[in-house]
Design a protein around this motif. Structure first.
Motif, mmCIF file in Angstrom:
data_model
loop_
_atom_site.group_PDB
_atom_site.id
_atom_site.type_symbol
_atom_site.label_atom_id
_atom_site.label_comp_id
_atom_site.label_asym_id
_atom_site.label_seq_id
_atom_site.Cartn_x
_atom_site.Cartn_y
_atom_site.Cartn_z
ATOM 1 N N THR A 206 -16.534 -3.546 -58.874
ATOM 2 C CA THR A 206 -17.021 -5.141 -58.531
ATOM 3 C C THR A 206 -15.959 -5.887 -57.766
ATOM 4 N N ALA A 207 -14.806 -5.752 -58.312
ATOM 5 C CA ALA A 207 -13.514 -6.570 -57.562
ATOM 6 C C ALA A 207 -13.353 -5.872 -56.381
ATOM 7 N N PHE A 208 -13.331 -4.591 -56.129
ATOM 8 C CA PHE A 208 -13.241 -3.858 -54.992
ATOM 9 C C PHE A 208 -14.227 -4.215 -53.897
ATOM 10 N N SER A 209 -15.268 -4.110 -54.327
ATOM 11 C CA SER A 209 -16.541 -4.554 -53.415
ATOM 12 C C SER A 209 -16.663 -6.037 -52.879
ATOM 13 N N HIS A 210 -16.361 -6.886 -53.649
ATOM 14 C CA HIS A 210 -15.622 -8.262 -53.323
ATOM 15 C C HIS A 210 -14.828 -8.237 -52.347
ATOM 16 N N TYR A 211 -13.512 -7.540 -52.649
ATOM 17 C CA TYR A 211 -12.545 -7.664 -51.716
ATOM 18 C C TYR A 211 -12.853 -7.220 -50.391
ATOM 19 N N ARG A 212 -13.818 -6.046 -50.182
ATOM 20 C CA ARG A 212 -13.882 -5.518 -48.925
ATOM 21 C C ARG A 212 -15.034 -6.634 -48.241
ATOM 22 N N ALA A 213 -15.901 -7.069 -48.916
ATOM 23 C CA ALA A 213 -16.908 -8.119 -48.296
ATOM 24 C C ALA A 213 -16.023 -9.213 -47.792
ATOM 25 N N ASN A 214 -14.993 -9.785 -48.741
ATOM 26 C CA ASN A 214 -14.267 -10.890 -48.395
ATOM 27 C C ASN A 214 -13.255 -10.495 -47.028
ATOM 28 N N TRP A 215 -12.768 -9.282 -46.808
ATOM 29 C CA TRP A 215 -11.914 -8.989 -45.765
ATOM 30 C C TRP A 215 -12.941 -8.930 -44.463
ATOM 31 N N LEU A 216 -14.104 -8.464 -44.866
ATOM 32 C CA LEU A 216 -14.839 -8.031 -43.399
ATOM 33 C C LEU A 216 -15.427 -9.701 -43.166
ATOM 34 N N ARG A 217 -15.611 -10.511 -44.079
ATOM 35 C CA ARG A 217 -15.775 -11.756 -43.461
ATOM 36 C C ARG A 217 -14.400 -12.604 -42.840
ATOM 37 N N LEU A 218 -13.524 -12.134 -43.459
ATOM 38 C CA LEU A 218 -12.052 -12.856 -42.718
ATOM 39 C C LEU A 218 -12.066 -12.142 -41.174
ATOM 40 N N THR A 219 -12.052 -10.770 -41.066
ATOM 41 C CA THR A 219 -11.898 -10.103 -39.905
ATOM 42 C C THR A 219 -12.854 -10.510 -38.896
ATOM 43 N N SER A 220 -14.111 -10.825 -39.580
ATOM 44 C CA SER A 220 -15.281 -11.029 -38.505
ATOM 45 C C SER A 220 -15.083 -12.534 -37.886
ATOM 46 N N GLY A 221 -14.316 -13.505 -38.775
ATOM 47 C CA GLY A 221 -13.954 -14.714 -38.303
ATOM 48 C C GLY A 221 -13.021 -14.497 -37.199
ATOM 49 N N ILE B 264 -5.533 -6.286 -55.511
ATOM 50 C CA ILE B 264 -5.971 -5.138 -54.822
ATOM 51 C C ILE B 264 -5.342 -5.353 -53.385
ATOM 52 N N HIS B 265 -4.979 -6.407 -52.971
ATOM 53 C CA HIS B 265 -4.335 -6.725 -51.660
ATOM 54 C C HIS B 265 -3.153 -5.986 -51.464
ATOM 55 N N GLU B 266 -2.408 -5.723 -52.163
ATOM 56 C CA GLU B 266 -0.873 -4.864 -52.024
ATOM 57 C C GLU B 266 -1.483 -3.511 -51.683
ATOM 58 N N ALA B 267 -0.542 -3.118 -50.532
ATOM 59 C CA ALA B 267 -1.132 -1.936 -49.554
ATOM 60 C C ALA B 267 -1.418 -0.582 -50.480
ATOM 61 N N SER B 268 -0.199 -0.177 -51.466
ATOM 62 C CA SER B 268 -0.282 0.762 -52.358
ATOM 63 C C SER B 268 -1.607 1.088 -53.096
ATOM 64 N N ARG B 269 -1.776 -0.443 -53.861
ATOM 65 C CA ARG B 269 -2.871 -0.692 -54.815
ATOM 66 C C ARG B 269 -4.038 -0.566 -54.153
ATOM 67 N N LEU B 270 -4.270 -1.051 -52.943
ATOM 68 C CA LEU B 270 -5.457 -0.988 -52.273
ATOM 69 C C LEU B 270 -5.952 0.390 -51.803
ATOM 70 N N ALA B 271 -4.994 1.091 -51.306
ATOM 71 C CA ALA B 271 -5.206 2.835 -51.399
ATOM 72 C C ALA B 271 -5.549 3.297 -52.616
ATOM 73 N N ILE B 272 -5.030 3.159 -53.712
ATOM 74 C CA ILE B 272 -5.509 3.904 -54.922
ATOM 75 C C ILE B 272 -6.770 3.163 -55.469
ATOM 76 N N VAL B 273 -7.021 1.939 -55.164
ATOM 77 C CA VAL B 273 -8.484 1.583 -55.675
ATOM 78 C C VAL B 273 -9.305 2.113 -54.639
ATOM 79 N N SER B 274 -9.033 2.219 -53.302
ATOM 80 C CA SER B 274 -10.011 2.839 -52.407
ATOM 81 C C SER B 274 -10.263 4.457 -52.695
#
Lengths: 239, 106
Positions: free
Chosen positions: B84-99, B14-24
């Motif tokens: 599920t993978a996308f919701s985990h990705y978003r949660a992990n991203w938010l955790r990373l950026t809040s760090g 999911i992390h690749e920019a284009s795939r992230l946009a598609i999944v979003s």
């Protein structure tokens, strides 16, 4: 806690994440526009009990019967039109709820079955209850569901920046305004009754204008995307 | 003293920019046609096809091809695993950026 800066998202990754969020927002706007008629009918449906209370005390029952026959007929027409439009265009989108409901159609039928008696009850019992119950209790009970809908439409208008949702949100209080302003029904042929009836019916016009404009957005979007050549990018179409 | 928690991993599919946009985009819809995804993401047709194939191979997206009015229609749908993978990705991203914010404040 994050230890090394290499584990943090790079500016490029952050930009990609923001761009994906923007793409999701565009998709949500287009999805909402694709079902403009259904949303418009939801707004109209919420307005109907208010309109019927006002018109029911002032206008002939023929008008109410018309509302109840015309409204479902238009709803049926709108659903058919959406189906036909989806059948012709290559630009298609369905809501997550639609996919879930297709798997379990009972979830669609039950709310509709519950909504019809609620509307009829409001229409029939409204004028009677108005005379027997304290006005404040009557109005509060009447206001719960419409207020929830207003909240939803305002939320959607702000989230998706679609002004049409403000029209839907405005149409609902407008439909009930005559009831709030004039709890006791005025004399049937007075000028006040005519004004209140006009205000109430104006709410329908607002909902229809909102639905038509939202549908127009979808037509423009989908036509532009249908016309796209294989080497063109479509980003600007949806922005 | 406890050892510092390792940062949450971001799903490389999911992390690749284009795939992230598609999944979003697909996460906002039940299903969406090829043209709709192009309109929302701004990707080119070739880009979308290539990245969608990778998402399909990962089991995150389902593809349905049909002929409508003598024209080919491709529809995409996010699978349960994809959601599920996308919701985990978003949660992990938010955790990373809040760090990241926490570190910046220090």
């Amino acid at each position: 806690m994050i230890e090394s800066s290499s584990e943090l998202p790079t500016p490029l990754e952050t930009r990609a994440f923001d761009e994906a969020k923007r793409a999701a927002w565009r998709a949500a706007r287009m999805r909402e526009a694709s079902r403009a008629f259904v949303t418009g009918h939801v707004a109209l449906g919420v307005c109907l009990p208010g309109i019927c209370i006002v018109l029911g005390t002032n206008a002939p029952f023929v008008l109410i019967a018309l509302l109840f026959f015309v409204y479902p007929a238009f709803l049926f027409w709108a659903i058919r039109r959406i189906h036909r439009q989806r059948g012709q265009s290559l630009v298609k989108v369905t809501d997550r709820i639609e996919v879930e409901l297709a798997a379990n159609p009972r979830n669609v039928v039950l709310p509709i079955i519950a909504w019809i008696p609620y509307t009829i009850l409001c229409m029939l019992a409204g004028p009677v209850l108005l005379r027997r119950m304290p006005t404040s209790i009557h109005l509060a009970s009447l206001a719960i569901f419409p207020m929830m809908c207003v909240g939803y439409f305002v939320h959607q208008a702000l989230r998706l920046a679609l002004w049409e949702y403000f029209l839907f949100a405005t149409s609902i209080p407008l439909a009930y305004l005559p009831v709030l302003l004039q709890p006791e029904p005025p004399a049937p042929q007075s000028s006040l009754a005519a004004v209140l009836g006009f205000v109430s019916v104006a709410s329908m016009v607002l909902a229809i204008v909102g639905a038509a404009s939202l549908h127009h957005r979808w037509e423009v979007w989908s036509r532009s995307l249908d016309d796209l050549g294989s080497d063109k990018e479509a980003g600007e179409v949806a922005s | 003293m406890t050892a510092p928690e390792s940062p949450p991993p971001l799903d490389p599919v999911i992390h690749e920019a284009s795939r992230l946009a598609i999944v979003s985009v697909l996460n906002e819809c039940g299903s969406a046609s090829f043209s709709f995804v192009i309109g929302a993401t701004g990707l080119t047709r070739g880009n979308l096809s290539a990245h969608a194939s990778k998402l399909i191979a990962a089991g995150y997206v389902e593809e349905e091809k049909r002929i409508v009015d003598r024209k080919p229609l491709t529809e995409y749908r996010l699978t349960d695993a994809g959601r599920t993978a996308f919701s985990h990705y978003r949660a992990n991203w938010l955790r990373l950026t809040s760090g990241e914010n926490g570190k910046a404040e220090k």
